[in-house]
Design an enzyme around this catalytic site. Structure first.
Site, PDB file in Angstrom:
ATOM      1  CG  ASN A 438      -2.074  -0.993   1.089  1.00 13.92           C
ATOM      2  OD1 ASN A 438      -2.557  -1.239  -0.001  1.00 13.92           O
ATOM      3  ND2 ASN A 438      -2.491  -1.567   2.208  1.00 13.92           N
ATOM      4  CG  HIS A 443      -4.561   2.539   0.543  1.00 13.95           C
ATOM      5  ND1 HIS A 443      -4.492   1.598   1.536  1.00 13.95           N
ATOM      6  CD2 HIS A 443      -3.943   3.647   1.016  1.00 13.95           C
ATOM      7  CE1 HIS A 443      -3.855   2.104   2.593  1.00 13.95           C
ATOM      8  NE2 HIS A 443      -3.520   3.355   2.300  1.00 13.95           N
ATOM      9  CD  GLU A 473      -3.947  -5.987   5.112  1.00 11.12           C
ATOM     10  OE1 GLU A 473      -4.729  -5.028   4.965  1.00 11.12           O
ATOM     11  OE2 GLU A 473      -3.266  -6.171   6.126  1.00 11.12           O
TER      12      GLU A 473
END
Length: 565
Positions: A438, A443, A473
């Protein structure tokens, strides 16, 4: 040839006009649908054709047309041609509705329910059985009331709602007893016996099973008697009455040998083997299980063959013949997947048929609708309802189950595994250093990575495995009928595939790794899905602490700890 069939053959030969011939063709087709389904199809096709040509070219003979479509549906069902069966049922429905034939509709709903039940579409099966029950009560048809309550009970049983199954079948049993319908009474008693057995109320299971067996003997149908004997033998076994259990199975073997009933003989041999293995007599279990497997192969029934391989795998494992155990388990797993895929394919074909016929019907209805805005509103509401249901159960980014749906389905799968004493395992996986993805790519790229990896994992899972985005995640996977060793092998394949996958996000080619932990449910540590996932989570963090991009089994953590202690 039975007297009934001989009489119908004579009526067909003596038919004086087209109407009589159509009715005779339909009557004979219906009688033959369970015994000679192929001929039943041919007869019904003749009746269908005659109902729309010649004297009926301008105006079809609707009773004959409706009956021929029903007979085709029933015969196709017996032949395993479920898509054609469903098409004929849907074609027959408007004819019975236009005729106002409530008795015909009642039987049509029964056939719908049977078809959907076989396809494991329990929601549609229940809906049609309830329609059948409503008409059976309206027509005061006690036989169908009892029979339909039996079928509704089976739907509840198949969805693990055992209390509702008992309540429904008990109501049907009262009706069958009052009507003196011993045939339906026997089926209801058998269904109740199986339900009590799953609830581990073996006293009730035995009482109902023995009464069902008594009625089966009175009916004089060997296959029905053999099925009842195998069921009763398992109840005796759970009550530790091993001699009685074996006596039941030996009777099945003798009867099946005399009548040539390979299915009954195979089921008895499998039960003898499984019961021996359950008593830690694996060496005694192997010969009958091998014979059962050979008979299953002759019958060509994949589900039966799969169950024989599973039983042999467990027996060889008990004897520490691990290579043979693995070989049988792999064959069981492959066959189980094939059976699941076949049913999925049948459901898909059925959906295509429904969609095609419903589309045609809707187009006709829309043509006649004066208020087009009303049709649009109905469609918009349906789409909104579908969208809301999907959103309630799925993660919007990955399309995987969300935690709510995963826990609902997972608890059912865990309960089933505990009741059937089959293994079930969980895998927890987490991306390694995903924050750096990220930070480096943004993102939006991170979301693309999550979505792509999720899709890759989904493609490698079986149709009945449960996969969800657990949070952030972190993903969770539930694997029915899989022990920890196999779960680790699956996890390792997932780890390798993710490590090799390149995700294109704009101009960036991104690679990531994952860490995984696997754990198998056991009675001591895993009464709930939460507890099983907690064990897999411990194993996951052991993988993280050991350097990431690896798989850890929870049981191995215990081994290390014991060695250190």
């Amino acid at each position: 040839m039975t007297d009934r069939i001989a009489s119908l053959e004579t009526q067909l030969a003596d038919a004086a006009d087209a109407r009589q011939r159509i009715d005779a063709l339909n009557a004979l087709s219906r009688e033959l649908s369970f015994g000679d389904a192929a001929r039943a199809v041919g007869l019904a096709q003749q009746a269908r054709q005659l109902s729309s040509e010649g004297d009926f070219a301008n105006e079809p003979y609707r009773p004959g047309l409706a009956a021929s479509l029903f007979n085709l549906a029933r015969a196709y069902n017996q032949l395993g041609n479920y898509a054609e069966s469903l098409a004929c049922l849907l074609d027959a429905l408007p004819h019975y509705e236009n005729l106002g034939d409530e008795a015909g509709l009642m039987w049509l709903y029964n056939e719908f329910g049977r078809l959907y039940y076989f396809l494991s579409d329990y929601s549609n099966a229940l809906a049609y059985y309830l329609k059948e029950l409503e008409l059976a009560r309206k027509l005061e048809h006690t036989n169908r009331q009892a029979g339909t309550l039996h079928n509704i009970g089976l739907v509840h049983f198949s969805t693990n709602d055992y209390p509702q199954a008992i309540e429904t079948m008990s109501e049907g049993l009262q009706i069958a007893v009052a009507a003196g319908d011993h045939w339906v009474e026997g089926f209801l008693l058998g269904g109740l016996a199986e339900t009590y057995f799953h609830l581990k109320d073996y006293t009730q299971a035995l009482a109902h099973g023995l009464r069902s067996l008594e009625l089966a003997r009175a009916a004089g149908i060997p296959n029905l008697v053999n099925g009842s004997l195998v069921a009763v033998s398992w109840t005796y076994f759970e009550l530790s009455q091993y001699d009685q259990a074996q006596a039941c199975l030996q009777e099945v073997l003798h009867s099946a040998q005399a009548t040539g009933d390979k299915r009954g003989r195979g089921e008895a041999l499998r039960a003898i083997g499984e019961q021996a293995a359950r008593r830690e007599r694996a060496a005694e279990a192997l010969p009958p299980l091998e014979q059962a497997l050979a008979l299953a192969g002759e019958l060509g029934e994949k589900a039966f063959i799969a169950n024989c391989h599973l039983a042999l795998s467990q027996a060889h494992k008990q004897l520490e013949a691990y290579q043979l155990a693995l070989e049988h388990y792999e064959q069981y797993h492959a066959l189980e997947k094939a059976v699941f895929d076949e049913k999925s394919d049948l459901r898909l074909k059925s959906l295509v048929v429904v969609h095609r016929l419903e589309t045609t019907r809707k187009e006709t209805e829309i043509y006649h609708l004066r208020n087009v805005m009303l049709q649009q509103e109905i469609e918009e509401r349906r789409k909104a309802q579908d969208a809301l249901e999907y959103m309630a159960n799925h993660d919007p980014l990955t399309g995987l189950f969300n935690r709510r749906a995963f826990f609902h389905l997972g608890e059912i799968a865990l309960e089933r595994a505990q009741k059937t004493q089959q293994p079930i395992s969980a895998i927890m996986l987490d991306f390694d250093r995903f924050k750096s993805v990220n930070d480096q790519y943004g993102h939006q790229a991170g979301d693309a990575v999550l979505s792509a990896i999720a899709e890759g994992i989904r493609q490698r899972m079986r149709g009945f495995d449960l996969l969800c985005r657990y949070g952030g995640e972190e993903f969770a996977i539930l694997l029915p009928d899989v022990d920890e060793t196999i779960a680790c092998q699956i996890a390792e394949r997932l780890r390798q595939s993710v490590a090799e996958q390149i995700i294109q996000a704009g101009d960036a080619a991104i690679r990531v790794t994952i860490s995984l932990g696997a754990a198998q449910a056991d009675r001591e540590n895993c009464a709930t899905l939460d507890e099983l996932l907690a064990l897999a989570d411990v194993a996951l963090y052991a993988s993280k602490n050991a350097g990431r991009n690896q798989v850890t089994a929870f049981s191995q953590i215990g081994v290390v700890n014991r060695m250190e202690g």
